[in-house]
Write an enzyme that holds these catalytic residues in place. Structure first.
Site, PDB file in Angstrom:
ATOM      1  N   GLU A 210     -19.559  41.119 -45.317  1.00  0.00           N
ATOM      2  CA  GLU A 210     -19.942  39.771 -45.715  1.00  0.00           C
ATOM      3  C   GLU A 210     -21.076  39.185 -44.882  1.00  0.00           C
ATOM      4  OE1 GLU A 210     -16.918  36.672 -44.844  1.00  0.00           O
ATOM      5  OE2 GLU A 210     -15.644  38.399 -44.495  1.00  0.00           O
ATOM      6  N   SER A 264     -14.317  28.018 -45.031  1.00  0.00           N
ATOM      7  CA  SER A 264     -13.004  27.509 -44.616  1.00  0.00           C
ATOM      8  C   SER A 264     -12.965  27.411 -43.103  1.00  0.00           C
ATOM      9  CB  SER A 264     -11.900  28.457 -45.082  1.00  0.00           C
ATOM     10  OG  SER A 264     -12.093  28.826 -46.407  1.00  0.00           O
ATOM     11  N   SER A 267     -18.424  30.737 -38.912  1.00  0.00           N
ATOM     12  CA  SER A 267     -18.963  31.869 -38.168  1.00  0.00           C
ATOM     13  C   SER A 267     -20.345  31.504 -37.662  1.00  0.00           C
ATOM     14  CB  SER A 267     -19.104  33.097 -39.070  1.00  0.00           C
ATOM     15  OG  SER A 267     -17.898  33.805 -39.093  1.00  0.00           O
ATOM     16  N   ARG A 279     -22.553  38.543 -34.162  1.00  0.00           N
ATOM     17  CA  ARG A 279     -21.713  37.378 -34.353  1.00  0.00           C
ATOM     18  C   ARG A 279     -21.445  36.799 -32.978  1.00  0.00           C
ATOM     19  NH1 ARG A 279     -16.434  35.499 -34.828  1.00  0.00           N
ATOM     20  NH2 ARG A 279     -16.046  34.206 -36.661  1.00  0.00           N
TER      21      ARG A 279
END
Lengths: 445, 749
Positions: A210, A264, A267, A279
């Site tokens: 993703e 929700s 990141s 990340r």
């Protein structure tokens, strides 16, 4: 895709690199482990990933599955997959779907076109709402795109993840599997619902990372622009509410950028190039928290409802400000009296709890979550030494309170060093990225 | 933000005036009190004052030697004198008691010099008028954060086991940390109604580098809204500790289904706090929502703290504020969050006296003219309640007994205490050999031992004051107090930092002093010294007759044996480095030896002095370090002064060395039967450095076994003792009366 010649060249390079088995990550982009899911707040700092975007059917799943995949790939026309073209991002709360509607269909093609493919196209393009909860964001539609030699419009559709099973049933009812299309999906739901797709609708998902999808989708949409207008915008004079105005801008040289994806959960990625990112962190206080708390506190049921209430509320009735404690600024530490000292701090008092309005509570929830994301993003930007902070994700949809607040927070706390950037297609980049992988997969058999 | 627990408005304004205070137990020494400070938070008030304590100390004084001594006359005179020492009192109580307490203070305050009371904390403003009216003192407000930092520096500097790591599932929940000699720089994360993150670089240099509005007030305010109940902060935490956050939060596994495992993900990670409450059409329990909220806030604070720690490159992060204060639940969630976000690089540290920081700081601001930072202070175990004394979770018994009052008392020490300059690594030095907090078996054993020995101690205390009729009554009070301490420690071994044999011994000394038994052994020591002195010349003469080899062995045995000559005869000993020691003695003499002495009587006179004599003969200077104050039958500096003079009068070797300052006496700065090499008299440290000390001798169970057994020194060292306890001997792999003779040479660089 964007420039197929250079792209092919790049792919060859990547192939070589990949076959060297660098970092043991030679499996390639498509089947890479989802080590850092989107929006998983309590995230672990990622490694630097050198992404090798190649499609390698050899490396995907079980032998049977591999076989099926290869057959499908083989059956493709020379350089593009069969219609319909979809990209899907199944998040924790929302499913984002992009659909390419070809506008250059020849009469011959139209005749060959099987009936259910036609009906899918008609159903999707002639409606703006699907079932009770599906919605097409008409205003986001990208027109006259040329992709893989085809010209058409890209449609943006969303529905709650809760409705996923109904969607799969629809796929079964429309005999979707007969179309032999590759269903490219990203997001956690690509895993969660994979088996349901298989058993309920005889559909095989191509699961995609993703974060890869997010970045590729974002860069693509930015590069094609928004129907002749820039995709990206910022706020001029963010610290001055009277003169704060939305301004379009170009993301010409986007790297490095801090990419804050607010779904929700949140990141935060540091992106150094198309295929090189890490990340940095994440937080569980995201859009889901805003809506969840709002539902509990006000009894509302939808994001739209919650935002509507928030837009009418006043958070200072809920939050305790510095001046509520010190009577003014806290000079010793250079804190303005108007700064929030304690979110929901006034709610420690029973009397105030009993007299507070739902609107005020909704506003305070929105401000608390937004400020917190801003604060974490700012710290990450400073730690990573990145000045460009790009906010995306569906939390920002129709949410000018938050976008303006984020723009203000970045500007104010960094003394003008950091700039907050936003993108018109907020939450759809993952789906666009998945869609692009579908087209890419046909380029490199 | 700072601990703004102000205006919490819990409806606690109705002061309960019916409460009667057990006065002499709580506001002690009020008659001499001055310099008041008060820190009023959202629910707790902390009062601080400085007072002086008059207590008895044992003094020895040499008789005039020009007068011919009659046989049977004592060696020296023992007198008990009154001494005045400074003590800091800190009392913490619930705001509901504030009026009662102010009334009590007003009634008992005789000192008229006091005009001002320093005040801090959010509630200081609210109660200003009440305080001024009741006490007739002018309220002088001090900045909250500055007070916190000042208080924090003070406790870190003066209380050895101030900071701890919290580990919920470990054998001992509280892991106390040795404070680094340099306490700076550090990060203080104060979680009041909001969060303030302050970087402290020196005593006066600190900066608020960041903060967050999501703090204790958010937990409380939002928690009250969500649970729709009128709850106190503590009650909300109670709810949270019973809840399950997984029904409210959206976890990774909720998004990924069951497939996260193969992806290297932890399915239990929270993806979105309260993420399920938006979609699920159901009611959530209060407990579950409170738990989810607690996780959300703790994780968020932990994450921010980590980001700031990383940005400023700091790894010492202390957490405080009412969100943390005495709540195992929040200490656990914060610790969890810090571990998660830093992967163990940064440890969340908590402070034993965190609740007192503001009051201590405010007090210090008012006492600047007294230069409190010039002195070293020591926690008085007798007068302090200890960690978690009023925590209903951990100690329901205690709460019922002492109400909701928690106390901390700090004694001003006569001298400044510093590290022994010869420690290899002061930051990793741990004095105690065994941590009874972590070792349940050892704890059981020693608590039992001390309880068993209590009768004997009481008897000896009474016997030491034969002409005081109320001694028995005082001794009984002592017994009750110490037994109560032992009981507390049984339930809360962490009450005063790491529980050790040393802390048990020190607590006993503090309790004895509390009831004016400054030196129960004074008469016994006097008698033993007297007897031993008579044999001194005889022993010296017989040693001189021995061959060199024989003499060295006899000298070591003399040191080991102390009072029983048969011990240590048989070799090899349990730890036996004697041969290496003898080889070393055949080499060049040491420049200077520092000798930490132990018992009075035979040990010091017939063991230590002959040994010292031999060292002096080799051309080694000797520094004898003895206790500043009495502890058991250990020789004190005062006694040693007299003994040395007496020996010098008999022995020309000692005489000339003493006169020429090749033999020097220093105080250790301690009144403990054990030895903490990180808290020694500053003068001792100077002498050690000036004389280029290259040998340290530590003698006796208390100093060489219970403490310092594993201490690493940067010069040669001898640690010797006879283990007069079969349990301990067994622990070390030997039998009772096993001999430890440890000779250690530091690795050459």
């Amino acid at each position: 895709w964007r420039n197929s010649k250079t792209s092919d060249k790049n792919n060859n390079c990547r192939l070589i690199r990949a076959s060297c088995g660098r970092n043991g990550r030679s499996k390639g982009g498509l089947q890479k482990a989802f080590r850092s899911p989107l929006g998983h707040g309590a995230g672990i700092d990622g490694l630097h990933h050198n992404h090798h975007l190649l499609y390698d059917p050899q490396a995907s799943g079980s032998p049977a599955k591999r076989c099926r995949l290869r057959r499908r790939v083989d059956s493709l026309k020379k350089n593009r997959p069969p219609f319909p073209w979809f990209g899907m991002d199944i998040g924790g709360t929302l499913v984002k779907l992009v659909y390419f509607e070809p506008k250059d269909i020849t009469a011959e093609e139209e005749q060959e076109e099987v009936e259910n493919l036609k009906s899918i196209r008609r159903y999707l393009t002639s409606n703006t709402a699907y079932g009770k909860t599906g919605i097409r964001d008409v205003h986001l539609e990208l027109r006259n795109l040329t992709i893989c030699g085809r010209t058409g419009n890209l449609h943006f559709i969303r529905f709650p993840t809760q409705a996923m099973h109904r969607f799969i049933q629809m796929g079964r009812d429309k005999n979707f599997s007969s179309l032999h299309t590759t269903l490219c999906a990203t997001g956690g739901g690509a895993y969660k619902f994979e088996n349901d797709f298989r058993t309920m609708a005889d559909l095989e998902l191509l699961k995609l990372d993703e974060l890869d999808c997010l970045i590729h989708g974002l860069l693509y949409v930015d590069s094609v622009g928004f129907n002749g207008h820039p995709e990206c915008y910022y706020f001029e004079n963010p610290s001055d509410t009277q003169n704060c105005v939305k301004k379009p801008c170009c993301l010409d040289n986007p790297f490095p950028m801090l990419l804050v994806n607010i779904g929700s959960g949140v990141s935060i990625l540091a992106v150094y190039s198309k295929d090189n990112y890490k990340r940095v962190t994440g937080t569980s206080l995201g859009g889901g928290t805003f809506l969840g708390l709002c539902c509990l506190l006000t009894g509302c049921e939808t994001f739209e409802e919650a935002l509507e209430m928030a837009s009418k509320g006043d958070s200072t009735n809920v939050d305790k400000l510095v001046k509520d404690i010190y009577g003014g600024d806290y000079e010793r530490f250079g804190l303005q009296g108007s700064a929030v000292a304690s979110s929901f701090g006034h709610m420690m008092s029973k009397d105030k709890r009993e007299s507070i309005s739902k609107e005020d509570l909704a506003r305070a929830t929105l401000v608390t979550i937004t400020n917190n994301i801003g604060s974490i993003a700012r710290m990450c930007a400073v730690n990573e030494k990145i000045e460009r902070v790009v906010f995306v994700g569906n939390f920002l949809r129709i949410n000018t309170v938050s976008t303006k607040l984020l723009a203000y927070a970045m500007d104010f706390w960094s003394k003008g060093q950091l700039r907050a950037l936003f993108l018109e297609h907020e939450g759809y980049f993952g789906a666009v990225g998945a869609f692009l992988e579908l087209l890419k997969s046909s380029e490199e058999p | 933000m700072a601990g703004h627990s102000s205006g919490t408005n819990r409806g606690s304004h109705s002061m309960d005036k019916s409460i009667t205070l057990p006065p002499d137990e709580i506001f002690r020494n009020l008659e001499n009190a001055k310099r008041f400070a008060i820190d009023i938070g959202g629910s707790l008030t902390k009062l601080a004052y400085y007072s002086t304590v008059q207590h008895k100390v044992a003094k020895v004084r040499s008789f005039d030697h020009s007068v011919k001594e009659a046989d049977g006359d004592p060696l020296y005179e023992i007198s008990v004198q009154e001494e005045i020492t400074a003590r800091l009192h800190f009392i913490k109580f619930e705001n509901a008691y504030i009026e009662t307490c102010l009334d009590f203070i007003k009634d008992h305050l005789v000192n008229t010099e006091t005009k001002v009371i320093k005040a801090t904390g959010g509630g200081a403003y609210k109660f200003k008028d009440l305080i001024e009216k009741k006490l007739k003192l002018k309220v002088d407000k001090e900045d909250e954060m500055s007070c916190l930092i000042k208080g924090c520096n003070f406790v870190l500097r003066n209380i050895p086991h101030e900071a701890f790591v919290y580990a919920k599932h470990a054998d001992s929940e509280f892991r106390f940390q040795t404070t680094h000699p340099d306490i700076f720089p550090y990060l203080l994360v104060n979680i009041g109604s909001g969060v303030s993150i302050v970087k402290v670089e020196s005593e006066d240099q600190f900066e608020r580098i960041g903060g967050s509005s999501i703090g204790g007030g958010t937990f409380w305010g939002l928690g009250a809204l969500l649970t729709k109940t009128k709850v106190k902060f503590d009650e909300l935490l109670q709810l949270a500790s019973k809840g399950q956050h997984t029904s409210v939060d959206m976890l990774v596994k909720d998004i990924y289904g069951g497939a996260y495992g193969s992806l290297g993900l932890t399915g239990d990670l929270i993806a979105s706090s309260f993420g399920k409450s938006a979609t699920a059409d159901k009611e959530f329990s209060k407990e579950d929502m409170a738990k989810s909220l607690l996780h959300m806030i703790s994780n968020d604070i932990g994450q921010l703290a980590c980001l700031y720690a990383r940005l400023h490159n700091l790894n010492r992060v202390y957490f405080g504020g009412f969100f943390i204060r005495g709540h195992p639940v929040t200490m656990h969630t914060i610790t969890y969050s810090i571990n998660f976000f830093t992967k163990g690089e940064v440890q969340a540290l908590f402070l034993r006296h965190e609740g007192y920081l503001g009051a201590i700081g405010a007090f210090l601001k008012g006492a600047e003219e007294d230069n409190p930072n010039q002195y070293s202070w020591g926690e008085n175990y007798a007068g302090s309640s200890g960690l978690m004394s009023v925590s209903p979770d951990l100690n329901p018994m205690q709460r019922a007994r002492s109400g909701t009052f928690d106390m901390l008392e700090m004694d001003r020490l006569e001298r400044q205490l510093v590290n022994l300059p010869l420690l290899q690594d002061p930051s990793s030095y741990i004095p105690d050999t065994m941590d009874l907090t972590e070792d349940a078996l050892a704890r059981e054993y020693w608590l039992y031992c001390f309880e068993e020995a209590l009768d004997g101690v009481v008897k000896r205390a009474i016997a030491s004051q034969p002409d005081m009729p109320e001694a028995a009554e005082r001794a009984e009070k002592f017994r009750q107090k110490y037994r109560h301490k032992l009981q507390t420690l049984r339930n809360q071994p962490f009450a005063y930092g790491s529980l050790t044999v040393r802390s048990l011994l020190d607590t006993r000394e503090h309790c004895l002093n509390e009831f004016n038994f400054p030196d129960p052994y004074s008469k016994i020591k006097q008698k033993e010294n007297d007897v031993a002195l008579r044999y001194y010349l005889k022993v010296v003469k017989s040693l001189e007759e021995l061959s060199w080899e024989q003499r060295q062995f006899a000298l070591v045995r003399g040191l080991l044996a102390g009072n029983v000559f048969d011990w240590g005869a048989k070799r090899p000993w349990l730890v036996d480095a004697y041969n290496q020691w003898i080889e070393r003695l055949k080499g060049p003499p040491h420049t200077c030896a520092l000798f930490f002495v132990d018992n009075s009587g035979i040990d010091i006179i017939l063991g230590v002095f002959p040994f010292v004599r031999e060292l002096l003969g080799r051309g080694t200077q000797v520094v004898l370090a003895s206790n500043s104050g009495p502890a058991l039958n250990d020789v004190t500096n005062g006694e040693l002064q007299i003994l040395t003079e007496r020996i010098a009068a008999m022995d020309p070797v000692i005489h000339s060395a003493f006169k020429e300052d090749r033999l020097t006496l220093v105080q250790s700065g301690s009144s403990s039967p054990c030895l903490d090499l990180s808290r020694l008299d500053k003068v001792l440290a100077t002498v050690v450095r000036e004389r280029q000390t290259d040998l340290v001798i530590i003698e006796g169970m208390g100093r060489a076994i219970h403490t310092n057994y594993y201490a690493m020194l940067s010069c040669e060292s001898l640690k010797l003792a006879v283990i007069k306890n079969s349990w301990l001997a067994e622990r070390l792999g030997g039998k009772i009366f096993s001999v430890v003779f440890k000779y250690e040479v530091p690795p050459k660089h």
